[in-house]
Design an enzyme around this catalytic site. Structure first.
Site, PDB file in Angstrom:
ATOM      1  N   ARG A 143       0.848  -1.181   0.000  1.00 54.16           N
ATOM      2  CA  ARG A 143       0.000   0.000   0.000  1.00 54.16           C
ATOM      3  C   ARG A 143       0.891   1.241   0.000  1.00 54.16           C
ATOM      4  O   ARG A 143       2.059   1.183   0.389  1.00 54.16           O
ATOM      5  CB  ARG A 143      -0.904   0.015   1.234  1.00 54.16           C
ATOM      6  CG  ARG A 143      -1.814  -1.205   1.365  1.00 54.16           C
ATOM      7  CD  ARG A 143      -2.562  -1.200   2.687  1.00 54.16           C
ATOM      8  NE  ARG A 143      -3.506  -2.301   2.815  1.00 54.16           N
ATOM      9  CZ  ARG A 143      -3.198  -3.493   3.332  1.00 54.16           C
ATOM     10  NH1 ARG A 143      -1.973  -3.728   3.791  1.00 54.16           N
ATOM     11  NH2 ARG A 143      -4.117  -4.441   3.412  1.00 54.16           N
ATOM     12  N   LYS A 167      -1.466  -2.735   8.250  1.00 52.33           N
ATOM     13  CA  LYS A 167      -2.559  -2.262   9.089  1.00 52.33           C
ATOM     14  C   LYS A 167      -2.498  -2.923  10.458  1.00 52.33           C
ATOM     15  O   LYS A 167      -2.153  -4.092  10.574  1.00 52.33           O
ATOM     16  CB  LYS A 167      -3.897  -2.578   8.410  1.00 52.33           C
ATOM     17  CG  LYS A 167      -4.154  -1.776   7.141  1.00 52.33           C
ATOM     18  CD  LYS A 167      -5.514  -2.109   6.555  1.00 52.33           C
ATOM     19  CE  LYS A 167      -5.831  -1.274   5.330  1.00 52.33           C
ATOM     20  NZ  LYS A 167      -7.150  -1.618   4.740  1.00 52.33           N
ATOM     21  N   HIS A 227      -3.778   1.925  -5.700  1.00 53.05           N
ATOM     22  CA  HIS A 227      -4.508   0.693  -5.416  1.00 53.05           C
ATOM     23  C   HIS A 227      -4.549  -0.220  -6.634  1.00 53.05           C
ATOM     24  O   HIS A 227      -4.570  -1.451  -6.497  1.00 53.05           O
ATOM     25  CB  HIS A 227      -5.929   0.997  -4.932  1.00 53.05           C
ATOM     26  CG  HIS A 227      -6.470  -0.055  -4.011  1.00 53.05           C
ATOM     27  ND1 HIS A 227      -5.886  -0.359  -2.792  1.00 53.05           N
ATOM     28  CD2 HIS A 227      -7.519  -0.902  -4.130  1.00 53.05           C
ATOM     29  CE1 HIS A 227      -6.556  -1.336  -2.211  1.00 53.05           C
ATOM     30  NE2 HIS A 227      -7.544  -1.693  -3.002  1.00 53.05           N
ATOM     31  N   ARG A 230      -1.594  -2.353  -6.686  1.00 54.10           N
ATOM     32  CA  ARG A 230      -1.761  -3.465  -5.741  1.00 54.10           C
ATOM     33  C   ARG A 230      -2.588  -4.581  -6.375  1.00 54.10           C
ATOM     34  O   ARG A 230      -2.264  -5.768  -6.231  1.00 54.10           O
ATOM     35  CB  ARG A 230      -2.437  -2.923  -4.482  1.00 54.10           C
ATOM     36  CG  ARG A 230      -2.341  -3.796  -3.268  1.00 54.10           C
ATOM     37  CD  ARG A 230      -2.648  -2.943  -2.046  1.00 54.10           C
ATOM     38  NE  ARG A 230      -3.314  -3.724  -1.030  1.00 54.10           N
ATOM     39  CZ  ARG A 230      -2.691  -4.597  -0.239  1.00 54.10           C
ATOM     40  NH1 ARG A 230      -1.393  -4.808  -0.372  1.00 54.10           N
ATOM     41  NH2 ARG A 230      -3.357  -5.275   0.668  1.00 54.10           N
ATOM     42  N   HIS A 253      -3.299  -9.353   3.149  1.00 54.06           N
ATOM     43  CA  HIS A 253      -4.756  -9.472   3.230  1.00 54.06           C
ATOM     44  C   HIS A 253      -5.146 -10.173   4.532  1.00 54.06           C
ATOM     45  O   HIS A 253      -4.639 -11.255   4.824  1.00 54.06           O
ATOM     46  CB  HIS A 253      -5.302 -10.286   2.052  1.00 54.06           C
ATOM     47  CG  HIS A 253      -5.211  -9.575   0.742  1.00 54.06           C
ATOM     48  ND1 HIS A 253      -5.146 -10.234  -0.475  1.00 54.06           N
ATOM     49  CD2 HIS A 253      -5.183  -8.249   0.447  1.00 54.06           C
ATOM     50  CE1 HIS A 253      -5.082  -9.343  -1.448  1.00 54.06           C
ATOM     51  NE2 HIS A 253      -5.096  -8.139  -0.919  1.00 54.06           N
ATOM     52  N   TYR A 262      -9.020 -12.176  -7.109  1.00 52.71           N
ATOM     53  CA  TYR A 262      -8.063 -12.076  -8.212  1.00 52.71           C
ATOM     54  C   TYR A 262      -7.986 -13.352  -9.044  1.00 52.71           C
ATOM     55  O   TYR A 262      -7.343 -13.370 -10.089  1.00 52.71           O
ATOM     56  CB  TYR A 262      -6.676 -11.708  -7.669  1.00 52.71           C
ATOM     57  CG  TYR A 262      -6.677 -10.374  -6.972  1.00 52.71           C
ATOM     58  CD1 TYR A 262      -6.608  -9.186  -7.695  1.00 52.71           C
ATOM     59  CD2 TYR A 262      -6.781 -10.284  -5.585  1.00 52.71           C
ATOM     60  CE1 TYR A 262      -6.637  -7.961  -7.060  1.00 52.71           C
ATOM     61  CE2 TYR A 262      -6.812  -9.061  -4.943  1.00 52.71           C
ATOM     62  CZ  TYR A 262      -6.735  -7.907  -5.689  1.00 52.71           C
ATOM     63  OH  TYR A 262      -6.768  -6.685  -5.060  1.00 52.71           O
TER      64      TYR A 262
END
Length: 277
Positions: A143, A167, A227, A230, A253, A262
């Site tokens: 990110r 995160k 994004h 990514r 993730h 994906y």
């Protein structure tokens, strides 16, 4: 008030496109409020927001994605009003957005050629620092915030590893291919000596701000965003025999179902298959 909201979004690191879109949506809400109630807007009330949502769906006949875009703007506007001490309570959250069934197609909208062309543009026009940032994002799946948080001590070009802070302060080790390693090595030759531990620094020697990078993306491409890079990484990795669990780990993730998106065919592939029926 809308101008101050725009300043708030800049401080939050939102892209120019997002700021313009959110500001336009809030102007529409304020006009609707004044036209509907014949009063000046003072603060957000949940009852008003829900009526606005109903108006968009029933009267304006707007699609769910369009309505959700306006609700997303109102969510940020609500946070701004609380931050500015205009009101105390949060009256709208993501739970109020319309649930949309997944289209069943991959979210990746860009090709490898698109990415390589973009990287070359950045190299020629922006220089080695920004080229390295784009290369890491495209080929490590990081990110924008994670990329700018990389420290010198996080990098090991010999073992081809980078420690990424994701995160929730979760750390993961991401592996680098030769494109990333070579870009970092060349950038480090050019990087100013400073006591700052961050890998990417501004011309003044401070940690680089994400707004600088967002502006760069907006300047050089209408389709490539941080994004989207990514998305490209995840699709590219899966197409090159990485397992779903490997890609989920590398991309950070928290939910494997995010990675599974994906594995879906692209929209173009789906349309081509339809023509065979």
């Amino acid at each position: 008030m809308v101008d101050k909201f725009g300043d708030y979004l800049i401080q939050e690191g939102k892209s120019k496109n997002t700021i313009d879109s959110y500001s336009r949506h809030i102007q529409q809400y304020l006009k609707w409020f004044e036209d509907t109630y014949g009063m000046d807007f003072k603060q957000l009330y949940r009852e008003n927001v829900l009526e606005f949502k109903s108006y968009l769906q029933a009267v304006k006949k707007q699609k769910a994605n369009t309505v959700n875009s306006k609700l997303s703007a109102l969510i940020s506007f609500n946070e701004f009003l609380v931050d500015a001490e205009v009101q105390e309570n949060i009256v709208i959250t993501k739970k109020d957005m319309i649930r949309i069934q997944s289209q069943g197609t991959s979210p990746t909208d860009i090709s490898k050629q698109d990415v390589e062309k973009f990287r070359q543009q950045i190299l020629e026009q922006e220089g080695i620092r920004n080229y390295t940032i784009v290369t890491i994002m495209a080929y490590c799946g990081t990110r924008i915030s994670e990329t700018l948080d990389i420290r010198l001590s996080d990098i090991n070009t010999q073992s081809k590893e980078i420690i990424i802070r994701g995160k929730g302060n979760k750390q993961r080790t991401v592996y680098m291919n030769d494109k990333v390693v070579n870009a970092i090595k060349e950038y480090l030759k050019d990087r100013k000596d400073t006591d700052k531990d961050y890998l990417f620094i501004s011309n003044k020697g401070n940690k680089l701000d994400r707004t600088v990078i967002n502006k760069m993306f907006n300047k050089y491409s209408d389709i490539i965003t941080p994004h989207q890079l990514r998305h490209f990484f995840c699709t590219n990795a899966l197409e090159n025999d990485f397992s779903i669990h490997e890609v989920a780990y590398l991309a950070g993730h928290s939910n494997i179902h995010t990675t599974l998106l994906y594995t879906n065919p692209s929209e173009t592939e789906m349309k081509n298959k339809m023509n065979r029926l």
